[in-house]
Design an enzyme around this catalytic site. Structure first.
Site, PDB file in Angstrom:
ATOM      1  N   TYR A 174       0.812  -0.769  -0.126  1.00  0.00           N
ATOM      2  CA  TYR A 174       0.109   0.118  -0.223  1.00  0.00           C
ATOM      3  C   TYR A 174       0.982   1.223  -0.112  1.00  0.00           C
ATOM      4  O   TYR A 174       2.077   1.080   0.529  1.00  0.00           O
ATOM      5  CB  TYR A 174      -0.961  -0.186   1.072  1.00  0.00           C
ATOM      6  N   ASN A 199     -14.950   5.621   5.440  1.00  0.00           N
ATOM      7  CA  ASN A 199     -15.431   4.951   4.185  1.00  0.00           C
ATOM      8  C   ASN A 199     -16.613   6.437   4.460  1.00  0.00           C
ATOM      9  O   ASN A 199     -17.104   6.893   3.340  1.00  0.00           O
ATOM     10  CB  ASN A 199     -16.395   4.186   4.756  1.00  0.00           C
ATOM     11  N   ARG A 242     -23.409  -6.016  -7.992  1.00  0.00           N
ATOM     12  CA  ARG A 242     -23.857  -7.918  -8.726  1.00  0.00           C
ATOM     13  C   ARG A 242     -25.194  -8.297  -8.311  1.00  0.00           C
ATOM     14  O   ARG A 242     -25.778  -7.678  -7.634  1.00  0.00           O
ATOM     15  CB  ARG A 242     -22.420  -8.919  -8.095  1.00  0.00           C
ATOM     16  N   ARG A 301     -26.886 -11.622  -7.791  1.00  0.00           N
ATOM     17  CA  ARG A 301     -26.983 -12.654  -7.197  1.00  0.00           C
ATOM     18  C   ARG A 301     -28.665 -13.471  -7.086  1.00  0.00           C
ATOM     19  O   ARG A 301     -29.727 -12.182  -7.454  1.00  0.00           O
ATOM     20  CB  ARG A 301     -26.976 -11.897  -5.512  1.00  0.00           C
ATOM     21  N   TYR A 351     -12.258   4.996  -7.081  1.00  0.00           N
ATOM     22  CA  TYR A 351     -12.238   4.832  -5.299  1.00  0.00           C
ATOM     23  C   TYR A 351     -11.065   3.461  -4.940  1.00  0.00           C
ATOM     24  O   TYR A 351     -11.255   3.352  -4.023  1.00  0.00           O
ATOM     25  CB  TYR A 351     -12.792   5.750  -4.162  1.00  0.00           C
ATOM     26  N   GLY A 352     -11.486   2.928  -5.857  1.00  0.00           N
ATOM     27  CA  GLY A 352     -11.412   1.429  -5.994  1.00  0.00           C
ATOM     28  C   GLY A 352     -12.005   0.068  -7.544  1.00  0.00           C
ATOM     29  O   GLY A 352     -11.908   1.448  -8.293  1.00  0.00           O
ATOM     30  N   MET A 368     -12.491  -3.234  -7.408  1.00  0.00           N
ATOM     31  CA  MET A 368     -13.030  -4.733  -7.685  1.00  0.00           C
ATOM     32  C   MET A 368     -12.962  -5.736  -8.318  1.00  0.00           C
ATOM     33  O   MET A 368     -12.269  -6.114  -8.142  1.00  0.00           O
ATOM     34  CB  MET A 368     -14.327  -4.456  -6.945  1.00  0.00           C
TER      35      MET A 368
END
Lengths: 388, 388
Positions: free
Chosen positions: B79, B163, B212, B214, B285-286, B288
């Site tokens: 990181y 967060n 997502r 599911r 910001y990510g 995944m």
């Protein structure tokens, strides 16, 4: 040299002409009545000499008008800028006059126009005004005067509003660059890329310039370096990351590169972005590789990269007269001092004695050459006033 | 419930302890002396009660410290934020205390500290201070007071700095949003995504939330809508472009979406960007999906899209006390009014009677669960003061 007209379809009589005017058919323009392939829809049109200019307007004589790649997309109808239709006294319906850029001389000035006079050079700052014409009447507010200085050629002035303006503003609007700052760009041999090299050199900026590999790569590298490019690399040379980073570290002395200019896209642009330092900006103004810009999230999150687009049409709509004049005077100064060379170019003269049919074929042949990627120089139209 | 410790390697005695201190071994921290897999290098350490705080510092008792995914990357050494090493009176060499976020109560105040007193709640605003500990001495300038208001739980306060701060600032820093403005986000079920839904709802913003698909998708959609999500779509629902555009047009009444928040990447993010209007901003910001952000040049050039990254660590380093306090007081107000709910969580209590060996195993087991993707709730550490 301009290509022969073989293999080009003959122009269909798209335009219905009136025969009622008494004025001389003293002008010619390239027009289209509907979007489509430029080599099918673009047609030469002769039309009468202009009436005296209404108040607030100018009668212009276009001297040279570039054919830019985007002009073809406008005719095809796939470009976000759309021209307004124009009327001609000898036509039953409105048509679109092609062309976005060009140098004109003022021939007549309407009442209420300040600061412009007969003989001045002007360029259009409104988008898509229709410059592929021998003469037009335009709003005085839609043009900008270009000082006729020693050393400023017609070709310089005719090609100032798009490519040099793009280069100039990309080097100005996104990062506060100081003499000695580093800039990296791809497509460095494009018209904009060359203007970036010239303007950067004049401002004391250092450039790393990326080009496609080719058999005569050393000639091209020397050519760009003689313009002022600090370093030239091929996209292939980006692939060996480790030795590349060491090389760039040695060049920059560890200074971070904070501006990247991108007209390519795809893998080589991803690699170019990886060479940027903290808080850098990448500005996209083209997509020659026809591949998207693909950038890892960590560049944005941890290195604070910002990715922008630049479109010179938007720049003109968002900036007023003062900003435009300041930019133009700086570009004219660079050109006059020989620091911003003419682009490589050919001039296609539409001669006075050519018929509309012949003129149509001549221009369609050039567009065909451009569309098939055979043209490496910028082509400019010089449209003579046709014989009656 | 916390998983059993089977299949976790026993802790090696990494830390060489002095036995010379007379003070009570009244504290415990989770530390590592070198980067590596958290389930191999992270070790519990008991250490003496703190000395009285030097001038300008505070002695803190940590109440709850979240285990955030980034904490694991810090321990791994991958990181970009690095902690400074810490000394302990019973250790021969320096170590790193894990943990970046947490709620602490002030136990003792050094001289020269204004505005903070014993019993106050504080959170760290300096990055990587080492929060997985029962007690620490810190600089008063490195913490921010959190008002102990009715309705603000320990879990709320312990999870406020990462967060909710990410969600709050992404909704504030890039686009001037007004009540009724539309925002689109992916990963909407993540901790940040849920905070975005809550904060947007409280500010009168409309959200389109992507998740997502599911088996229990309808349950999730209802859950997010009950939090305040205006609409929820699956990534699969983005694929039918035509019906999607009509649907979104009907929802927004033609208002353009000017902010997209991205923590996923890959194809679905490309499709999300295609739904944005003119002059929009996409904030990453990510990642995944572990795929780059891939965006067509025309989005940048013609639609004037700007692509940014957001990293809350950078936000704290770039913003002073006033900005931090303003943000925190707004977040605390939302939490106190019940408008920003606690994240789904489990609390792992490290009990006073556990040995360091047992404490190590307990935490390593949880990290292993997180690393293998089995954990769906946020896990917070509550570290009791160990028995002597």
């Amino acid at each position: 040299m301009i290509v022969p007209t073989t293999s080009i379809r003959p122009a269909r009589p798209l335009l219905r002409l009136f025969s009622t005017t008494n004025r001389l058919q003293a002008n010619r323009a390239f027009v289209y009545s509907q979007n489509g392939s430029p080599k099918e829809v673009l047609t030469a049109l002769t039309y009468p000499s202009l009436s005296p200019p209404p108040p607030g307007t100018l009668n212009l004589r276009y001297l040279l008008s570039p054919i830019n790649p985007a002009d073809l997309n406008v005719i095809e109808g796939v470009y976000p800028s759309k021209p307004s239709p124009s009327s001609f006294p000898n036509l039953s319906s409105q048509v679109f006059v092609a062309g976005n850029e060009g140098l004109a001389e003022i021939k007549d000035v309407g009442s209420g126009v300040d600061g412009l006079q007969v003989g001045d050079w002007v360029v259009a700052t409104k988008q898509q005004v229709g410059t592929w014409a021998s003469a037009r009447n335009v709003q005085a507010s839609e043009v900008l005067k270009i000082p006729r200085t020693d050393g400023l050629s017609e070709v310089n002035a005719a090609t100032i509003t798009v490519n040099p303006a793009t280069a100039y503003n990309m080097l100005t609007d996104f990062v506060d660059l100081q003499p000695g700052s580093w800039v990296i760009q791809n497509g460095a041999n494009s018209a904009v890329g060359q203007a970036v090299i010239h303007i950067a050199k004049a401002r004391g900026l250092k450039t790393i310039n990326l080009v496609r590999d080719r058999p005569d790569i050393d000639v091209l590298k020397q050519e760009l370096q003689s313009m002022g490019a600090t370093h030239v690399l091929t996209y292939e040379e980006l692939e060996d990351k480790k030795s590349l980073k060491a090389k760039i570290q040695a060049w920059t002395g560890g200074d971070e590169i904070r501006l990247a200019l991108n007209c390519v896209g795809g893998n080589s642009t991803t690699r170019m972005a990886g060479l940027l330092g903290q808080d850098a900006h990448i500005v996209t103004y083209g997509a020659m590789a026809r591949a998207p810009l693909s950038l890892g999230a960590s560049l944005f999150i941890f290195k604070n990269l910002t990715s922008h687009g630049f479109w010179v049409s938007r720049w003109y709509t968002q900036h007023g007269k003062e900003d435009r004049e300041r930019m133009m005077s700086e570009l004219v100064a660079l050109m006059s001092e020989g620091k911003l060379a003419e682009p490589k170019h050919e001039i296609l003269t539409i001669r006075r004695e050519q018929s509309d049919e012949e003129a149509t074929q001549a221009v369609r042949a050039v567009l065909d050459k451009m569309l098939s990627g055979q043209s490496r120089s910028k082509i400019l139209l010089r449209i003579e006033e046709p014989n009656e």
